[in-house]
Design an enzyme around this catalytic site. Sequence first.
Site, mmCIF file in Angstrom:
data_model
loop_
_atom_site.group_PDB
_atom_site.id
_atom_site.type_symbol
_atom_site.label_atom_id
_atom_site.label_comp_id
_atom_site.label_asym_id
_atom_site.label_seq_id
_atom_site.Cartn_x
_atom_site.Cartn_y
_atom_site.Cartn_z
ATOM 1 C CG ASP A 11 12.225 -1.210 16.276
ATOM 2 O OD1 ASP A 11 12.561 -2.195 15.586
ATOM 3 O OD2 ASP A 11 11.069 -0.751 16.317
ATOM 4 C CG PHE B 227 18.232 -0.994 13.034
ATOM 5 C CD1 PHE B 227 18.690 -1.940 12.124
ATOM 6 C CD2 PHE B 227 17.942 0.283 12.568
ATOM 7 C CE1 PHE B 227 18.859 -1.627 10.788
ATOM 8 C CE2 PHE B 227 18.107 0.609 11.230
ATOM 9 C CZ PHE B 227 18.567 -0.355 10.337
ATOM 10 C CB SER C 210 1.279 -2.413 -21.600
ATOM 11 O OG SER C 210 1.395 -1.048 -21.508
ATOM 12 C CG LEU C 211 1.664 -7.201 -18.269
ATOM 13 C CD1 LEU C 211 1.302 -7.573 -16.843
ATOM 14 C CD2 LEU C 211 2.456 -8.325 -18.924
ATOM 15 C CD GLU D 139 5.729 -13.134 -11.733
ATOM 16 O OE1 GLU D 139 5.719 -11.899 -11.587
ATOM 17 O OE2 GLU D 139 6.448 -13.726 -12.537
ATOM 18 C CE LYS E 163 -1.679 -5.945 -14.379
ATOM 19 N NZ LYS E 163 -2.049 -4.630 -13.892
ATOM 20 C CG ASP F 16 -3.459 -1.559 -8.418
ATOM 21 O OD1 ASP F 16 -2.881 -1.105 -9.432
ATOM 22 O OD2 ASP F 16 -4.619 -1.248 -8.106
ATOM 23 N NE ARG G 138 4.001 1.739 -18.052
ATOM 24 C CZ ARG G 138 3.568 0.639 -18.628
ATOM 25 N NH1 ARG G 138 3.869 -0.528 -18.103
ATOM 26 N NH2 ARG G 138 2.844 0.714 -19.701
ATOM 27 C CE1 TYR H 287 6.095 -5.660 -11.407
ATOM 28 C CE2 TYR H 287 7.325 -6.193 -13.388
ATOM 29 C CZ TYR H 287 6.568 -5.298 -12.649
ATOM 30 O OH TYR H 287 6.292 -4.069 -13.157
ATOM 31 C CE LYS I 239 5.531 -11.606 -15.396
ATOM 32 N NZ LYS I 239 6.391 -11.016 -14.362
ATOM 33 C CE LYS J 282 -5.989 -5.188 -15.609
ATOM 34 N NZ LYS J 282 -5.790 -3.871 -15.136
ATOM 35 C CB CYS K 245 -23.273 21.401 13.762
ATOM 36 S SG CYS K 245 -22.425 20.127 14.704
ATOM 37 C CB CYS L 196 -23.480 22.119 18.544
ATOM 38 S SG CYS L 196 -22.613 22.878 17.169
ATOM 39 C CB CYS M 167 -19.367 22.213 13.250
ATOM 40 S SG CYS M 167 -19.994 23.004 14.741
ATOM 41 C CB CYS N 75 -19.261 21.592 18.433
ATOM 42 S SG CYS N 75 -19.903 20.278 17.397
HETATM 43 P P1 AMP Z 1 -1.224 -2.465 -17.133
HETATM 44 O O1 AMP Z 1 -0.695 -1.230 -16.458
HETATM 45 O O2 AMP Z 1 -2.631 -2.815 -16.761
HETATM 46 O O3 AMP Z 1 -0.904 -2.508 -18.604
HETATM 47 O O4 AMP Z 1 -0.405 -3.665 -16.507
HETATM 48 C C1 AMP Z 1 0.964 -3.760 -16.719
HETATM 49 C C2 AMP Z 1 1.666 -3.403 -15.468
HETATM 50 O O5 AMP Z 1 1.383 -4.327 -14.436
HETATM 51 C C3 AMP Z 1 3.140 -3.492 -15.597
HETATM 52 O O6 AMP Z 1 3.675 -2.340 -16.176
HETATM 53 C C4 AMP Z 1 3.587 -3.635 -14.182
HETATM 54 O O7 AMP Z 1 3.812 -2.348 -13.644
HETATM 55 C C5 AMP Z 1 2.390 -4.187 -13.449
HETATM 56 N N1 AMP Z 1 2.620 -5.466 -12.764
HETATM 57 C C6 AMP Z 1 2.188 -5.745 -11.517
HETATM 58 N N2 AMP Z 1 2.537 -6.966 -11.138
HETATM 59 C C7 AMP Z 1 3.239 -7.512 -12.141
HETATM 60 C C8 AMP Z 1 3.867 -8.772 -12.331
HETATM 61 N N3 AMP Z 1 3.844 -9.731 -11.389
HETATM 62 N N4 AMP Z 1 4.511 -8.980 -13.504
HETATM 63 C C9 AMP Z 1 4.536 -8.021 -14.452
HETATM 64 N N5 AMP Z 1 3.945 -6.820 -14.334
HETATM 65 C C10 AMP Z 1 3.286 -6.556 -13.205
HETATM 66 ZN ZN ZN Z 2 -21.171 21.471 15.996
#
Ligand code: AMP
Ligand code: ZN
Length: 666
Positions: free
Chosen positions: A31, A34, A80-81, A111, A113, A115, A134, A222, A285, A309, A403, A406, A421, A427
């Site tokens: 580090d 760098f 969306s998916l 792949e 998913k 979050d 998005r 992705y 996919k 899911k 508390c 105390c 408290c 305390c």
């Molecule tokens: P949902 O929001 O439940 O409709 O799921 C769709 C969202 O999943 C997409 O808009 C992506 O943001 C997200 N996502 C996460 N991982 C992936 C992946 N490997 N491929 C495509 N979408 C993904």
């Molecule tokens: Zn206290």
Amino acid sequence: MTIQDTIQQLRSELDQHNYNYYVLDQAQISDFEFDQKLKELQALEAAHPEFFDANSPTQRVGGAITKNFQTVVHDYRMYSLDNSYSKEDLVDWEIRIQKVLGDVPIEYTCELKYDGASISITYENGQLSRAVTRGDGFQGDDVTNNIKTIRSIPLQLKGDFPAHFAIRGEIILPFAGFEKMNQELIEIGETPYSNPRNTASGSLKLQDSSEVAKRPLDCLLYSLVGNNLPFQSQFEALQEARDWGFKAPKETKLAKNLDEVFEFITHWDTHRHELPYETDGVVIKVNALSYQDELGYTAKSPRWAIAYKFKSEQVSTELRSISYQVGRTGAITPVANLEPVQLAGTIVKRASLHNADQIEKLDIRVGDTVFVEKGGEIIPKIIAVDFAKRPVDSAITHYITNCPECQTILVRSEGEANHYCPNFYGCPPQIIGRIQHFISRKAMDIEGLGGETVALLYNNGLVHNYADLYDLTVEQVLPLERMAQKSAENLINGVAKSKDIPFENVLFALGIRFVGETVAKKLAKHYKTISALKNATFDDLILVDEIGERIAKSVLEFFENEENNLIIERLRFHGLQLEIVEKVNPNATTKFSGKTFVVSGVFEQFSRDDLKKTIEDNGGKVGSSISSKTDYVVAGDNMGPSKLEKATKLGITILSEESFSILLQN
Ligand code: AMP
Ligand code: ZN
């Protein structure tokens, strides 16, 4: 090598190190090294604004402020998916696909998913040009400044990339970083964030990109979109993306058929808990892009992809009791003590209940059977009560009024979620917590003294506040449990050594509510001494950069308290640093007083900063641009030709590095 070449070389070296560290997870340099290179580049760029580049690695630290995020229409819609929840759902999906494609073998890319918050990033000729959220899928917000601070996102691509394309992915906050952010918030008495996903998505809309830069965000990619892209399948696309420098997780598999898809799902349903980030499913996919084209889209989502899911793992268990913890700032946290139960690979015994509102909302009672889930946090959550199983004689939960440590009556300020408290000085967990904070690494960094020893010192009546630490003697601590001559000496020496810790750390160590590391730095820099800070009024305080009403009030409250002032006077008596020490150079003179210098180019003996400091230490002023007020230009290698011309025109003395040294000696 010209200046421009040097700058270019530093940029690509730093890009490569960022890539090694944040994408490959394999650092090649320390580090420290760098930072040295980065500083060097920063200095060169500052001296040569003509070589500015919005995608230079120096731009990663942020600084750009976005007051209003511009709405941008996506070149390609972000769909969306569709979701599926069972293997049968997937079999049905394949049947629908085969109705379009015919009875051909179909390969799938599997792949995870991720979050987080989805993002679309456009690259033009290998340079990051724009990043858009998005939004509603048709248009989103331009968050380019914020996205550029995420170290794993390349600003400049490598290899054989297409001239124009967009890449899509998910901005995530890995668990470890999320926990660390929350730990820091809890330490200064702030409410922690509720989950990594919301925190990641909230981060994208922060106005100050330097704040985003401080968050440990990551980006997992992705999908690639554009015209005539150089691959035939999704699996290949991800491989190409990796070659251009993107982080596309390797937990991706090419499945020859649905059975192999099921294997992938089964594997990750259990192993996902070992990943450093949150996943809520698998995305499947159709691999061949030609098939994807044939299948096309419904109104909302591609027909060639589907999300599977995971069932969020839930168990039910019994609530045995509720206990209440008192934090360093006096904040009370209710904790559910559960009948131990297996959940997502660990045994769960406790869950956080957050605050009184949460308890009321759940209507949770001792003896209830409750549903527990493991979400984005390490500590599991109680989702709901199973009312059908409630014992007939159960009693409503009354939040404690006093508390538990105390017995002081608790208070809850308007607009705050937690009870406190208010017995700040009496305390025990607050007293111990405050001393533990005081000695911690980012505060006074006292070697030879740990959190448990602090509790021991307090429980044995040896310390009641952090000033007492400085009165301790080896003889006093020697009788404590597990203390030997050597460790006792280390403790006392460590305490003594902390007297040299700079003022900003001392200010942070005092544990003023809402005054975290950054705020302490700002206040120290602005007020310079603790006395000046103590005398500041509310109106003064809120004028300081980043200091809001809440912090200002808390600072005032702290200094209104006589006990605090007594403690501070004792710290002063013991020689702690209660003001900023301007480092004085023993070689300082006034020989340059009244003279203005401009420094340009690179030097051999001096760094640019050293050179400027030397001028200032000797009474001179350093100007940023050449004008008729300039007396000397100190010119290093590769000073820009336009500057040279200007200096010559104005008849200003131009000094080489050697002549500057001679001037300094005489
Ligand atoms: P949902 O929001 O439940 O409709 O799921 C769709 C969202 O999943 C997409 O808009 C992506 O943001 C997200 N996502 C996460 N991982 C992936 C992946 N490997 N491929 C495509 N979408 C993904
Ligand atoms: Zn206290």
